[in-house]
Scaffold this active site. Structure first.
Site, PDB file in Angstrom:
ATOM      1  N   ASP A  98     -34.776  54.322   9.478  1.00  0.00           N
ATOM      2  CA  ASP A  98     -34.069  53.153   8.961  1.00  0.00           C
ATOM      3  C   ASP A  98     -33.589  53.513   7.558  1.00  0.00           C
ATOM      4  OD1 ASP A  98     -33.261  50.417   8.554  1.00  0.00           O
ATOM      5  OD2 ASP A  98     -34.837  49.830   9.962  1.00  0.00           O
ATOM      6  N   ASP A 199     -29.249  49.843   7.599  1.00  0.00           N
ATOM      7  CA  ASP A 199     -29.490  48.437   7.292  1.00  0.00           C
ATOM      8  C   ASP A 199     -28.283  47.811   6.586  1.00  0.00           C
ATOM      9  OD1 ASP A 199     -31.715  46.374   7.230  1.00  0.00           O
ATOM     10  OD2 ASP A 199     -31.203  46.395   5.104  1.00  0.00           O
ATOM     11  N   GLU A 255     -26.003  48.543  11.111  1.00  0.00           N
ATOM     12  CA  GLU A 255     -26.248  47.114  11.288  1.00  0.00           C
ATOM     13  C   GLU A 255     -25.125  46.381  10.561  1.00  0.00           C
ATOM     14  OE1 GLU A 255     -29.564  43.639  10.526  1.00  0.00           O
ATOM     15  OE2 GLU A 255     -28.999  45.038   8.961  1.00  0.00           O
ATOM     16  N   HIS A 328     -36.549  43.094  15.160  1.00  0.00           N
ATOM     17  CA  HIS A 328     -37.579  42.517  14.293  1.00  0.00           C
ATOM     18  C   HIS A 328     -37.091  41.305  13.504  1.00  0.00           C
ATOM     19  CE1 HIS A 328     -35.093  44.930  11.755  1.00  0.00           C
ATOM     20  NE2 HIS A 328     -35.664  44.435  10.678  1.00  0.00           N
ATOM     21  N   ASP A 329     -35.808  40.983  13.609  1.00  0.00           N
ATOM     22  CA  ASP A 329     -35.251  39.835  12.877  1.00  0.00           C
ATOM     23  C   ASP A 329     -34.973  38.649  13.793  1.00  0.00           C
ATOM     24  OD1 ASP A 329     -35.143  41.240  10.469  1.00  0.00           O
ATOM     25  OD2 ASP A 329     -33.109  41.969  10.851  1.00  0.00           O
TER      26      ASP A 329
HETATM   27  O1  TEU Z   1     -31.171  42.361   8.192  1.00  0.00           O
HETATM   28  C1  TEU Z   1     -29.989  41.902   7.662  1.00  0.00           C
HETATM   29  C2  TEU Z   1     -29.344  40.780   8.300  1.00  0.00           C
HETATM   30  O2  TEU Z   1     -28.269  40.912   8.831  1.00  0.00           O
HETATM   31  C3  TEU Z   1     -29.935  39.446   8.135  1.00  0.00           C
HETATM   32  O3  TEU Z   1     -28.945  38.501   8.420  1.00  0.00           O
HETATM   33  C4  TEU Z   1     -31.075  39.296   9.028  1.00  0.00           C
HETATM   34  O4  TEU Z   1     -30.632  39.320  10.352  1.00  0.00           O
HETATM   35  C5  TEU Z   1     -31.748  38.015   8.740  1.00  0.00           C
HETATM   36  O5  TEU Z   1     -33.082  38.293   8.935  1.00  0.00           O
HETATM   37  C6  TEU Z   1     -31.239  36.920   9.610  1.00  0.00           C
HETATM   38  O6  TEU Z   1     -31.852  35.744   9.381  1.00  0.00           O
HETATM   39  C7  TEU Z   1     -31.659  43.539   7.632  1.00  0.00           C
HETATM   40  C8  TEU Z   1     -33.049  43.826   8.152  1.00  0.00           C
HETATM   41  O7  TEU Z   1     -32.987  44.047   9.534  1.00  0.00           O
HETATM   42  C9  TEU Z   1     -33.954  42.732   7.742  1.00  0.00           C
HETATM   43  O8  TEU Z   1     -35.250  42.877   8.274  1.00  0.00           O
HETATM   44  C10 TEU Z   1     -34.004  42.728   6.241  1.00  0.00           C
HETATM   45  O9  TEU Z   1     -34.762  41.640   5.794  1.00  0.00           O
HETATM   46  C11 TEU Z   1     -32.627  42.664   5.607  1.00  0.00           C
HETATM   47  O10 TEU Z   1     -31.690  43.525   6.222  1.00  0.00           O
HETATM   48  C12 TEU Z   1     -32.698  43.096   4.169  1.00  0.00           C
HETATM   49  O11 TEU Z   1     -32.956  44.457   4.084  1.00  0.00           O
END
Ligand code: TEU
Ligand code: CA
Length: 563
Positions: A98, A199, A255, A328-329
Site C-alpha cells: 500500500d 492510496d 485508489e 477495509h473501508d
Molecule cells: O481511503 C480514501 C477514501 O477514498 C475515503 O473516501 C475512504 O473510502 C473513506 O473511508 C470513506 O468513508 C483511503 C484508505 O483506504 C483509508 O483507509 C484511509 O483512511 C484514507 O485513504 C486516508 O489514507
C-alpha cells in the site's frame, strides 16, 4: 487485447491489524500473516495487497506513515517482513504494498521539519497557507470531520489535511517531494516487492488557488472538485511511471475516488503510461458515498447494474477494470446487497461472488469475504475504533444534523469497523485470531462462520471462492471475454453474457429470496450449456432441460458456458 499476468490474477487484501495475531498482544502482525500463507495458497490467490505495515502512530490504522522504510513495531520487524516476502514468493504469491503518498503522518520527519519555520528546507513538502480574515484559508471540510485546515501557532499559518489533522497533505507540486517518493518506491522495488496499491492517488494534484467548494450537509465545503483528478495528476503519474514503475514488472492499482470512466482511461490506459487499473467508487457510492455516506439506504439493483455495466463496456479494450465488493473501508457486501440472515447467508455470499468474479477485470477478495463474514452487530458506541465513525458521530450529533439514534444506526451499517473485526479462523476463543484480547471485538457469529470448518466442507463459501478463482485460470473467456448486460430493468436478476472466440458464458444471479422465472436468451435456447459453477445443485442437464425458461431459486447464481 494484450495479455498480462495481472489481468489473469486474483488479489487478496489483508488488513494486517485484523488478520492474525502471532504473539498474543491482540494485534494482527506479519508473523501471523506468514503463518497463514498456506491458507491463501489453498484458496488459490495470486497476489496479496497488504494494507500499510509501515511505522505509524496509528491515528488512521497505518494510513498515517511516519517512516516509509520501517515496519510498525506492533506488526514486527523488517526481518519478519523479509521472511513473509520470501515465503510468499516460494509459494508463488506476489506482494503488493500500500503506497500512501497523498499525505504522511504529522510525525514524519519531513513534517516535523516543515512546521519548524517558513524557511525550513522541508516547508514546501506540505501545503501551508495564511488564514483569511482570521479564519481557515478556504471552506473545505476533511474526510474525517471538521475543517481540512489546521492552524499552527509556531508560524501563524494553516496546513492542509484532507483526512485527519495527523495526516498532512504532501505538496506534489514540489519536485523534491516527487523525487523523495520515487526514491522510496525504488527502495521497496529493489527489495523485491511486486506492486503498489496507491492510496487516494487521484487527490495528489490540487487546483491552484484552492477555491472554496460547494457547501455540504456538515456545513463545510467539498474539496473533491478541486482535488479529485486534479490538473497535474496524470503528469505526476507518468513521471512516476518513467522513474520507477516502468523499470520493474509490477501490478499497480490506483485508489481513485471521484474517478469517471473517461478519467480511468487515462489512469489505466492499455498504453501503459500510468497504472494498470483503478479502484472506482461509483458502485460503492450508490447509497450516499462521497457526498454523504451516513444513511441506511438500500442500493437499487438496476442502479448497480447500470454502473457496473458502464465500467465493463466503457473500459473494454481500452483500459482495465478492477473488481471489488469489499475492502477495509466498506461495510461487508453480504450485509449490504446479499442477505446475512443465517438462512440465506452462504447462498447469497456465493451469488455475490459469482456475479463479480465472472466479470472482466482483476478481482479483489477482502479477508473474510471468502468465508461470508458479515457486518458486526454493534450495540454500543464503545465498540467502535475507527476515527471516521467516531468523529462523524460526534460532529453530526453535536451539531444536531442527525439524531443520536439515527447516527448510531448509520455508523453501525456503513462504518468501516464492519470490515475490520478479526478474521474468523476457528470456533475457539477469539475465533483463533489471538490468544489475548483483540484490539476490536470479534463478531459473535464466529461460532458459525470460521475458516477451519469451511476448509473441511466442500459446500462452503470458501470452496466456492476457490472454484471461482480456479475457473478464471481455466477459461480465458472469464478474463478476456466481452460483456453484455441482459434485462437491465429487472430489480431482481443480474444477468449478463460474456463472449469470446465463439464461446458464450451466461451469468445469472438472483438478488432476492424469491423464486424468479428467467427466460434464456433466444440465441442460447435449445443449446446445451456446461454449468461451470452453481450455488445450488444445478448440473449440466439443468440447463439442457430448461429449454426456454429456467427458475432461479432464492439467491441462486450460475455461470453456464456454451461452446
Ligand atoms: O481511503 C480514501 C477514501 O477514498 C475515503 O473516501 C475512504 O473510502 C473513506 O473511508 C470513506 O468513508 C483511503 C484508505 O483506504 C483509508 O483507509 C484511509 O483512511 C484514507 O485513504 C486516508 O489514507
Ligand atoms: Ca501481535
Amino acid at each position: 487485447m494484450d495479455r498480462n499476468w495481472w489481468k489473469e490474477s486474483v488479489v487478496y487484501q489483508i488488513y494486517p491489524r485484523s488478520f492474525c495475531d502471532s504473539n498474543g498482544d491482540g494485534i494482527g502482525d506479519l508473523n501471523g500473516i506468514t503463518g497463514k500463507l498456506d491458507y491463501l495458497k489453498e484458496l488459490g490467490i495470486d497476489v496479496i495487497w497488504l494494507s500499510p505495515v509501515y511505522q505509524s502512530p496509528n491515528d488512521d490504522n497505518g494510513y498515517d506513515i511516519s517512516d516509509y522504510r520501517k515496519i510498525m513495531a506492533e506488526f514486527g520487524t523488517m526481518e519478519d517482513y523479509d521472511r513473509m516476502l520470501s515465503r510468499a514468493h516460494e509459494l508463488g504469491i506476489k506482494i503488493m504494498m500500500d503506497l500512501v503518498v497523498n499525505h504522511t503522518s504529522d510525525e514524519h520527519p519531513w513534517f516535523v521539519e516543515s512546521r519548524k519555520s517558513e524557511d525550513n528546507e522541508y516547508r514546501d513538502y506540505y501545503i501551508w497557507r495564511d488564514g483569511k480574515e482570521g479564519k481557515e484559508p478556504n471552506n473545505w471540510g476533511s474526510c474525517f470531520g471538521g475543517s481540512a485546515w489546521k492552524y499552527d501557532e509556531k508560524t501563524d499559518q494553516y496546513y492542509l489535511h484532507l483526512f485527519s489533522e495527523k495526516q498532512p497533505d504532501l505538496n506534489w507540486e514540489n519536485p523534491k517531494v516527487r523525487e523523495s517518493v520515487f526514491d522510496m518506491m525504488t527502495w521497496w522495488c529493489e527489495k523485491g516487492i511486486d506492486g503498489f496499491r496507491m492510496d487516494v492517488i487521484s487527490l495528489i494534484s490540487k487546483t491552484p488557488g484552492l477555491p472554496d467548494g460547494a457547501l455540504g450537509k456538515s456545513g463545510y465545503g467539498e474539496f473533491a472538485s478541486s482535488c479529485a483528478n486534479g490538473p497535474r495528476v496524470h503528469e505526476y503519474l507518468q513521471e512516476m511511471n518513467r522513474e520507477v514503475l516502468s523499470k520493474y514488472d509490477l501490478i499497480t492499482v490506483g485508489e481513485c475516488s471521484g474517478v469517471t470512466v473517461e478519467e480511468a482511461m487515462k489512469y489505466a490506459s492499455s498504453s501503459g503510461k500510468e497504472l494498470n487499473m483503478v479502484f472506482q467508487f461509483e458502485h460503492m457510492d450508490l447509497d450516499g458515498g462521497e457526498s454523504f455516506k451516513w444513511n441506511h439506504e438500500k442500493i437499487l439493483l438496476t442502479e448497480l447494474k447500470k454502473i457496473m455495466s458502464k465500467w465493463q463496456t466503457g473500459l473494454a479494450g481500452k483500459a482495465w477494470n478492477s473488481l471489488y465488493w469489499c475492502n477495509h473501508d466498506q461495510p461487508r457486501m453480504l450485509s449490504r446487497m446479499g442477505n446475512d440472515d443465517p438462512k440465506y447467508r452462504e447462498v447469497s455470499a456465493k451469488m455475490l461472488a459469482t456475479c463479480l468474479h465472472m466479470m472482466q477485470g482483476t478481482p479483489y477478495v477482502y479477508q473474510g469475504e471468502e468465508l461470508g463474514m458479515t457486518n458486526y452487530p454493534f450495540t454500543s458506541l464503545d465498540e467502535f475504533r475507527d476515527i471516521e465513525s467516531i468523529h462523524a458521530y460526534r460532529e453530526l450529533t453535536e451539531k444536531g444534523i442527525v439524531s443520536p439514534e439515527d447516527m448510531f444506526d448509520y455508523i453501525s451499517y456503513k462504518g468501516r469497523d464492519n470490515a475490520r473485526t478479526p478474521m474468523q479462523w476457528d470456533d475457539g476463543p477469539q475465533a483463533g485470531f489471538t490468544t489475548g484480547t483483540p484490539w476490536i471485538p470479534v463478531n459473535p457469529n464466529y461460532k458459525e462462520i470460521y475458516a477451519k470448518e469451511q476448509m473441511e466442507r466442500e459446500t462452503s463459501v470458501f470452496h466456492y471462492y476457490k472454484k471461482l478463482i480456479r475457473l478464471r485460470k481455466e477459461h480465458e473467456i472469464i478474463v478476456y471475454g466481452d460483456y453484455k448486460l441482459l434485462m437491465p430493468d429487472s430489480e431482481e436478476l443480474y444477468v449478463y453474457l460474456r463472449s469470446y472466440q465463439g464461446e458464450k458464458l451466461l451469468v445469472m444471479c438472483n438478488y432476492t429470496a424469491r423464486e424468479i422465472a428467467f427466460r434464456i436468451p433466444e440465441e442460447l435456447q435449445g443449446r446445451t450449456g456446461e454449468v461451470l459453477i452453481s450455488n445450488y445443485d444445478r448440473d449440466r442437464t439443468g440447463m439442457e432441460d430448461a429449454g426456454q425458461e429456467t427458475l432461479l431459486r432464492s439467491y441462486e447464481a450460475a455461470a453456464v458456458l456454451y461452446q
